[in-house]
Scaffold this motif. Structure first.
Motif, PDB file in Angstrom:
ATOM      1  N   LEU A   1      12.366 -34.506  -4.762  1.00  0.00           N
ATOM      2  CA  LEU A   1      12.438 -33.289  -5.569  1.00  0.00           C
ATOM      3  C   LEU A   1      12.232 -33.571  -7.052  1.00  0.00           C
ATOM      4  N   GLU A   2      12.795 -34.683  -7.540  1.00  0.00           N
ATOM      5  CA  GLU A   2      12.673 -35.057  -8.952  1.00  0.00           C
ATOM      6  C   GLU A   2      12.285 -36.530  -9.023  1.00  0.00           C
ATOM      7  N   PRO A   3      11.008 -36.843  -9.134  1.00  0.00           N
ATOM      8  CA  PRO A   3      10.579 -38.251  -9.113  1.00  0.00           C
ATOM      9  C   PRO A   3      11.092 -39.073 -10.288  1.00  0.00           C
ATOM     10  N   ALA A   4      11.469 -38.437 -11.385  1.00  0.00           N
ATOM     11  CA  ALA A   4      11.934 -39.162 -12.569  1.00  0.00           C
ATOM     12  C   ALA A   4      13.450 -39.168 -12.692  1.00  0.00           C
ATOM     13  N   CYS A   5      14.166 -39.066 -11.580  1.00  0.00           N
ATOM     14  CA  CYS A   5      15.627 -39.071 -11.605  1.00  0.00           C
ATOM     15  C   CYS A   5      16.120 -40.509 -11.772  1.00  0.00           C
ATOM     16  N   ILE A   6      16.753 -40.794 -12.888  1.00  0.00           N
ATOM     17  CA  ILE A   6      17.206 -42.150 -13.192  1.00  0.00           C
ATOM     18  C   ILE A   6      18.359 -42.546 -12.274  1.00  0.00           C
ATOM     19  N   GLN A   7      19.296 -41.620 -12.022  1.00  0.00           N
ATOM     20  CA  GLN A   7      20.461 -41.941 -11.205  1.00  0.00           C
ATOM     21  C   GLN A   7      20.063 -42.266  -9.771  1.00  0.00           C
ATOM     22  N   ALA A   8      19.083 -41.558  -9.226  1.00  0.00           N
ATOM     23  CA  ALA A   8      18.661 -41.817  -7.846  1.00  0.00           C
ATOM     24  C   ALA A   8      18.008 -43.194  -7.713  1.00  0.00           C
ATOM     25  N   LEU A   9      17.163 -43.552  -8.663  1.00  0.00           N
ATOM     26  CA  LEU A   9      16.534 -44.879  -8.619  1.00  0.00           C
ATOM     27  C   LEU A   9      17.566 -45.990  -8.756  1.00  0.00           C
ATOM     28  N   ASP A  10      18.499 -45.817  -9.675  1.00  0.00           N
ATOM     29  CA  ASP A  10      19.523 -46.839  -9.883  1.00  0.00           C
ATOM     30  C   ASP A  10      20.423 -46.973  -8.665  1.00  0.00           C
TER      31      ASP A  10
ATOM     32  N   GLU B   1      11.617 -52.022 -10.905  1.00  0.00           N
ATOM     33  CA  GLU B   1      10.396 -52.005 -11.711  1.00  0.00           C
ATOM     34  C   GLU B   1      10.005 -50.567 -12.068  1.00  0.00           C
ATOM     35  N   HIS B   2      10.160 -49.653 -11.124  1.00  0.00           N
ATOM     36  CA  HIS B   2       9.897 -48.240 -11.403  1.00  0.00           C
ATOM     37  C   HIS B   2      10.837 -47.714 -12.486  1.00  0.00           C
ATOM     38  N   LEU B   3      12.101 -48.097 -12.403  1.00  0.00           N
ATOM     39  CA  LEU B   3      13.077 -47.678 -13.408  1.00  0.00           C
ATOM     40  C   LEU B   3      12.754 -48.263 -14.779  1.00  0.00           C
ATOM     41  N   LYS B   4      12.255 -49.479 -14.795  1.00  0.00           N
ATOM     42  CA  LYS B   4      11.870 -50.102 -16.066  1.00  0.00           C
ATOM     43  C   LYS B   4      10.696 -49.366 -16.708  1.00  0.00           C
ATOM     44  N   LEU B   5       9.720 -48.980 -15.905  1.00  0.00           N
ATOM     45  CA  LEU B   5       8.598 -48.199 -16.435  1.00  0.00           C
ATOM     46  C   LEU B   5       9.067 -46.854 -16.989  1.00  0.00           C
ATOM     47  N   LEU B   6      10.037 -46.255 -16.325  1.00  0.00           N
ATOM     48  CA  LEU B   6      10.569 -44.981 -16.809  1.00  0.00           C
ATOM     49  C   LEU B   6      11.284 -45.148 -18.148  1.00  0.00           C
ATOM     50  N   TYR B   7      12.057 -46.212 -18.280  1.00  0.00           N
ATOM     51  CA  TYR B   7      12.724 -46.485 -19.562  1.00  0.00           C
ATOM     52  C   TYR B   7      11.710 -46.744 -20.672  1.00  0.00           C
ATOM     53  N   ASN B   8      10.666 -47.484 -20.376  1.00  0.00           N
ATOM     54  CA  ASN B   8       9.642 -47.762 -21.389  1.00  0.00           C
ATOM     55  C   ASN B   8       8.914 -46.497 -21.820  1.00  0.00           C
ATOM     56  N   SER B   9       8.662 -45.590 -20.873  1.00  0.00           N
ATOM     57  CA  SER B   9       8.010 -44.331 -21.241  1.00  0.00           C
ATOM     58  C   SER B   9       8.929 -43.466 -22.108  1.00  0.00           C
TER      59      SER B   9
END
Length: 589
Positions: free
Chosen positions: A321-330, A350-358
């Motif tokens: 539902l929300e691909p950029a959800c930080i809590q779900a990835l963590d 790695e996906h979470l790291k890319l999200l933080y960099n963006s």
């Protein structure tokens, strides 16, 4: 009606290419012409909106944009535009248009941009960071105040004056916030809109005369059907009823979520899961953002109760539902690390790291300003450093060969040393619950905001569910092979134990017989001598019979009698005068 709508569409297409020119010399004529143009745009837009067709409403929206370009603060044009966006299900545009009225966003801006002052402090500190004189000044002719506070009070008064005529903002924005998942904001806005609408109607009804409520104002028809069926209520009444029903549904969802969160905080994880199931599996759907938040909270409850497979499945739904959800990835990365599934854990990190960099590149959190986030922007650099260190450690563990040591027992939710029936039952339940074909059923109960691509959501949900299903099947085969090896080893141990116990029983029987014979010999020594002599004679007889197998029967009988006589002489010599039991056949010779 068709002619008016066609002319309105033609006007909408013409406004996209032409714009009124301004001239300082003809200021009065320009103002009059613009006012006429704006009135014409609004009239055409009303006729288009009345058709309730998507294409007509989109054309009316263009006319309203042209009218607002000429008169940006026109209340009628703003209301029609907001209603058009709401009919087109462009809820994000409505929130962007009226975001100044969202309570949570307003509170966040006030908390970040202003400095609160306490009444108990001796000196007040204004927004301009200027120390003012104490409020209890003895000189009444001199008063000190903050310009920013005065401006805030004036603007609040202006907003109150505007709310008397523009309560539509709260109703429309409340519906948009509900579809966006901002349930608390939607409840506050809808309640405020209902209160303002009721107050306005009360003020209007007080100003009416008694003749306004007489039956002469209502048309009386001779048709019986019109007397039986009540007349169609106006738009305001129908909208008021729909808002009331929507508000009741919002309160029900918030009540259940509050009970679930309270149970989760108290450590009653099964109770929290039960309350979340009522929300997520209810008959009536819920907005996308609200469901994603509930799936995330239920994943926390599953994780705390040790049900790792269910927690991973809820994280998958949240990310669908929300691909950029930080809590779900963590959370999913921590769950995969718990069962030592390091490659998939590295993928999520790695996906979470890319999200933080963006986020650091764009200098803001993803999404619009009114979207809620559980993490703050100033926390991102520290989280990124810790995440980089963790990724390096996991890469070292993968390089050392820890990829094959997956804890499938924890994934399935079984104890080590479980039986085959327990494994089959747990695997059956997990397979039925997490089949890839059934993983997209939750989309049917989800109300998506705007024109989200539904196929992409289903593809993400199905792909993540397929990976989890394969991991469960691999875990089942691994645990089953372990159980079969344990069963084979147990059978071998039982067989060896049975052989050993049999041998021990035989040895014990022999020892018992020997002990019994020894006891008998000790109790009667003469009998022991007789038995010994009998054994000797039997052995001699056996040897004689074996050596004289070719002799005749008479010779055999004579030899047997001589031997018997010799034995009798020996017994008489030894002082044994007791009679010897002899068969009569032996004496017949």
């Amino acid at each position: 009606m068709v002619d008016s709508s066609s002319t309105a569409r033609n006007t909408a297409t013409m406004t996209a290419s032409t714009s009124p020119c301004l001239s300082m010399n003809e200021k009065k004529h320009w103002w009059l012409s613009n006012r006429k143009i704006v009135d014409k745009y609004i009239k055409d837009a009303r006729s288009l909106i009345a058709s309730q067709e998507q294409s007509e409403i989109a054309a009316a929206l263009k006319l309203l944009d042209a009218a607002l370009a000429l008169s940006p603060r026109l209340e009628v044009a703003l209301e029609l535009k907001a209603r058009s966006l709401l009919c087109l299900r462009r809820f994000k545009d409505v929130a962007d248009m009226l975001q100044d009225y969202i309570p949570s966003l307003k509170m966040a801006n006030d908390d970040s941009g202003s400095i609160s002052s306490s009444d108990s402090s001796s000196q007040q500190l204004s927004r301009e960071r200027v120390k003012l004189l104490p409020s209890d000044n003895s000189d009444p002719s001199f008063k000190c105040f903050s310009v920013s506070d005065l401006k805030k009070k004036v603007m609040a008064g202006l907003c109150k004056n505007c709310d008397k005529e523009g309560q539509w903002r709260y109703l429309i924005l409340g519906q948009a916030c509900c579809h966006l998942g901002l349930m608390e904001d939607a409840m506050v806005l809808l309640q405020t809109g209902k209160r303002l609408t009721t107050a306005a109607f009360r003020r209007q009804s007080i100003s009416w005369s008694e003749d306004s409520f007489s039956l002469s104002n209502f048309p009386i028809s001779s048709d019986i059907s019109t007397l039986i069926a009540p007349p169609t209520p106006p738009r305001n009444v129908a909208e008021f009823e729909s808002v009331t029903q929507l508000l009741a549904h919002i309160k029900l969802l918030l009540r259940r979520r509050t009970a679930a969160l309270a149970a989760l905080d108290a450590g009653l994880y099964s109770e929290a899961i039960r309350h979340f199931n009522k929300i997520l599996e209810g008959r009536r759907g819920a907005p996308q953002g609200f469901l994603a938040e509930c799936y995330m909270h239920r994943a926390y409850a599953y994780k705390a109760s040790g049900r790792i497979a269910e927690s991973i499945a809820d994280c998958n739904k949240t990310l669908a539902l929300e691909p950029a959800c930080i809590q779900a990835l963590d959370t999913r990365a921590s769950l995969l690390e718990t069962i030592r599934c390091l490659p998939d854990c590295l993928h999520d990190l790695e996906h979470l790291k890319l999200l933080y960099n963006s986020i650091l590149r764009d200098r803001k959190l993803p999404g619009p300003a009114w979207k809620r986030h559980k993490v703050r922007y100033r926390e991102i650099p520290g989280k990124l450093c810790a995440l980089t260190t963790k990724i390096q450690e996991l890469k070292k563990r993968v390089a050392s060969g820890e990829t094959r040591n997956v804890d499938y027992y924890a994934l399935i939710g079984l104890r080590r040393g479980c039986s085959r029936s327990e494994l089959e039952r747990a695997h059956l339940l997990l397979s039925l619950r997490h089949k890839p074909d059934k993983s997209i059923n939750f989309v049917e109960r989800c109300e998506f905001a705007d024109d989200m691509d539904l196929d992409s959501v289903k593809d993400r949900a199905k792909m993540s569910a397929l990976l989890l299903y394969r991991l469960l099947q691999k875990g089942y085969s691994n645990v089953m092979s372990t159980i079969m090896d344990e069963e084979a080893a147990e059978k071998q141990r039982k067989k060896a134990a049975a052989v050993q116990s049999q041998q021990a029983a035989q040895a014990a029987a022999i020892q018992f017989q020997q002990a019994a014979q020894n006891d008998k010999m000790e109790s009667n020594p003469s009998a022991a001598e007789i038995s010994g002599s009998n054994r000797i004679n039997s052995n001699e007889n056996k040897v004689a019979s074996a050596s004289s197998g070719s002799t005749t029967a008479s010779v055999f009988q004579g030899v047997f009698c001589r031997d018997l006589a010799a034995v009798g002489n020996l017994l008489s010599q030894s002082g044994f005068n007791r009679p010897l039991a002899v068969k009569f056949e032996a004496l017949s010779c």
